[in-house]
Design a protein around this motif. Structure first.
Motif, PDB file in Angstrom:
ATOM      1  N   VAL A 100      49.220  45.377  32.418  1.00  0.00           N
ATOM      2  CA  VAL A 100      48.193  44.328  32.333  1.00  0.00           C
ATOM      3  C   VAL A 100      48.755  42.991  32.822  1.00  0.00           C
ATOM      4  CG1 VAL A 100      46.747  43.002  30.748  1.00  0.00           C
ATOM      5  CG2 VAL A 100      46.980  45.474  30.445  1.00  0.00           C
ATOM      6  N   THR A 101      49.999  42.683  32.441  1.00  0.00           N
ATOM      7  CA  THR A 101      50.636  41.438  32.888  1.00  0.00           C
ATOM      8  C   THR A 101      50.753  41.397  34.401  1.00  0.00           C
ATOM      9  OG1 THR A 101      51.915  41.351  30.830  1.00  0.00           O
ATOM     10  CG2 THR A 101      52.683  39.991  32.656  1.00  0.00           C
ATOM     11  N   THR A 102      51.058  42.533  35.007  1.00  0.00           N
ATOM     12  CA  THR A 102      51.178  42.615  36.465  1.00  0.00           C
ATOM     13  C   THR A 102      49.833  42.364  37.142  1.00  0.00           C
ATOM     14  OG1 THR A 102      52.954  44.245  36.198  1.00  0.00           O
ATOM     15  CG2 THR A 102      51.954  44.061  38.376  1.00  0.00           C
ATOM     16  N   VAL A 103      48.784  42.937  36.575  1.00  0.00           N
ATOM     17  CA  VAL A 103      47.442  42.754  37.147  1.00  0.00           C
ATOM     18  C   VAL A 103      47.017  41.284  37.070  1.00  0.00           C
ATOM     19  CG1 VAL A 103      44.995  43.310  36.854  1.00  0.00           C
ATOM     20  CG2 VAL A 103      46.714  45.125  36.690  1.00  0.00           C
ATOM     21  N   LEU A 104      47.361  40.615  35.964  1.00  0.00           N
ATOM     22  CA  LEU A 104      46.937  39.223  35.772  1.00  0.00           C
ATOM     23  C   LEU A 104      47.618  38.255  36.731  1.00  0.00           C
ATOM     24  CD1 LEU A 104      46.738  38.935  31.870  1.00  0.00           C
ATOM     25  CD2 LEU A 104      44.849  38.946  33.506  1.00  0.00           C
ATOM     26  N   VAL A 105      48.666  38.707  37.401  1.00  0.00           N
ATOM     27  CA  VAL A 105      49.333  37.847  38.386  1.00  0.00           C
ATOM     28  C   VAL A 105      48.352  37.417  39.469  1.00  0.00           C
ATOM     29  CG1 VAL A 105      51.103  37.772  40.180  1.00  0.00           C
ATOM     30  CG2 VAL A 105      51.631  38.786  37.959  1.00  0.00           C
ATOM     31  N   GLU A 106      47.468  38.327  39.878  1.00  0.00           N
ATOM     32  CA  GLU A 106      46.531  38.054  40.959  1.00  0.00           C
ATOM     33  C   GLU A 106      45.201  37.478  40.475  1.00  0.00           C
ATOM     34  OE1 GLU A 106      47.219  38.219  44.078  1.00  0.00           O
ATOM     35  OE2 GLU A 106      49.200  39.123  43.906  1.00  0.00           O
TER      36      GLU A 106
END
Length: 466
Positions: A152-158
């Motif tokens: 989820v943290t990775t997705v929120l980068v974009e």
């Protein structure tokens, strides 16, 4: 299948504490419930214990498996605290600049508190689950939770969160809390089962934790050099964490297939209901705490204080120390000074200190020198406080204005943390009866995390006092 009783596991004979048998024999005469052969500490013998009844660790596969799991146990925390520029970028897009500035100045302290409090609670929970859930269930479930949160943290980068900065900040702290709780259950469980193995395996696990910090710092520096865009930088950064967590899951699933690990875990079934292969422990009792504390309380306090001092100044103070040559505009002073001096040097020194314990294991578990050395680390707190930490609102005097001072102090902080933090951690499960080795590993992890929790709260006071 024959019915021959499995042989009790031997331990690494590379460490033989001076005169320990003479000291322990006196203690054991007083403790009728604990026989001299009950503990996992090496005893004097005409033949090395490491060669008795134990298979070889082929290609060091088990050693590197625990080393990798050590990397994975602290990797999430390291990735969260090292991605400072990413968090500042996300939080600086708020329409309320005063709020974003306040959050940015104390973000590391907020992260430390959000991480430490649930970590302590989860380690208490882990102790009660030692005989209720197998290590396999606890370890795999915690790894899956860590992978999901980091996904989820990775997705929120974009995702653009400029309109929801407060919500993003709150969500980040919640993510840190969940990941820290899961990683501490994972770390405590893995360290617990490592107590059944020779000391070299516990040392591999603890050294891997330091290597996790080193890899995190290297990934941060490489991403800064390669990816000029902050979001691209962070995307590469968090994908690396996802990969390592997935690698930990695969390596742990392969662990029971190695003869070396099967030998020690099979022997552990004679004295402990929890094994790698069990889905549920038949005995649901809580491990007795009193004999663990009686034997390992000094070692536990040493672990507590080592990590209390470290987290008091790292990274909340050390990452705020700026180069005195910032006005020159050089990349070293403006871009790479903090990642190199605060994160990379500290973690390399920490890793080196932990690695040294594979060959040098002194002072011993009963030595009075060990607590004295641990207390001596207190001097590092004021030394770092009086470096060029910015901004300074109260302590305006900078006693150590040159860039070489934070380099030396961070190296000393990391080296002493690695060496003095590892010794009591690997001693703890060896000084108790064999059947309490896993529970003692969890207790030692609790002392470590409690030190981080109290140190995190203390770091806030230090930052505000500067």
């Amino acid at each position: 299948m024959d019915h021959t009783d499995p042989v009790l596991p031997s331990v690494n004979s590379s460490y033989l504490p001076p005169l320990y048998d003479q000291q322990s024999s006196t203690e054991d005469e007083e403790d009728d419930d604990i026989s001299p052969s009950a503990t996992l500490l090496p005893k004097a013998s005409s033949a090395p214990l490491a060669v008795r009844y134990s298979p070889e660790d082929s290609y060091n596969l088990v050693y590197f498996t625990f080393f990798l799991m050590g990397i994975g146990s602290l990797l999430p925390w390291n990735f969260f605290i090292t991605a400072k520029q990413y968090w500042l970028y996300k939080l600086s897009n708020s329409t309320d600049q005063n709020e974003s500035s306040s959050v940015g100045d104390y973000f590391e302290s907020y992260l430390s508190i959000a991480s430490a409090v649930p970590s302590v609670l989860c380690l208490v929970l882990n102790y009660f689950l030692v005989n209720r859930l197998s290590p396999k269930v606890r370890i795999l479930s915690s790894l899956v939770v860590m992978l999901l949160v980091f996904g989820v943290t990775t997705v929120l980068v974009e995702v653009d969160v400029s309109e929801y900065t407060t919500e993003f900040f709150t969500g980040t702290l919640v993510s840190v809390a969940v990941v820290s709780g899961a990683s501490n259950i994972f770390c405590g469980s893995v360290f617990g089962i490592s107590g059944y193995f020779p000391m070299r395996i516990s040392q591999a696990l603890i050294s891997g934790q330091a290597m996790g910090g080193t890899l995190t710092a290297l990934a941060s520096i490489v991403s800064l050099a390669v990816a000029k865009d902050v979001t691209t930088n962070a995307l590469f950064y968090f994908l690396t964490a996802d990969f390592f967590i997935l690698l930990c899951i695969i390596s742990f699933l392969l662990l029971p297939k190695y003869a070396y690990s099967r030998h020690y875990m099979l022997a552990a079934t004679c004295v402990s209901p929890g094994t790698l292969g069990e889905e549920q422990s038949p005995a649901g009792g809580i491990p007795p705490l009193q004999p663990i504390i009686k034997k390992a309380w000094v070692l536990g306090l040493c672990v507590f204080y080592v990590f209390f001092i470290s987290i008091s100044v790292f990274p909340s103070v050390s990452s705020g120390i700026q180069s005195v040559n910032t006005d020159g505009g050089s990349p070293w002073a403006t871009t790479y000074f903090v990642p190199l001096t605060s994160f990379l040097l500290y973690n390399v020194a920490d890793f080196s200190g932990r690695l040294v314990t594979a060959w040098v294991q002194t002072p011993g578990p009963t030595s009075r020198v060990l607590p004295v050395l641990v207390l001596c680390r207190s001097v590092l707190v004021p030394l770092l406080m009086f470096c060029n930490y910015q901004p300074r609102d109260h302590l305006h005097t900078v006693l150590f204005p040159h860039d070489v001072y934070p380099v030396v102090f961070n190296c000393l902080l990391g080296l002493s943390n690695g060496y003095l933090g590892t010794l009591p951690m690997i001693y703890g499960p060896k000084v108790v009866p064999r059947e309490l080795a896993e529970a003692t590993g969890v207790v030692m992890s609790f002392f470590l995390t409690l030190g981080l929790a109290v140190g995190s709260a203390f770091s806030v006071l230090i930052v505000h006092s500067i």
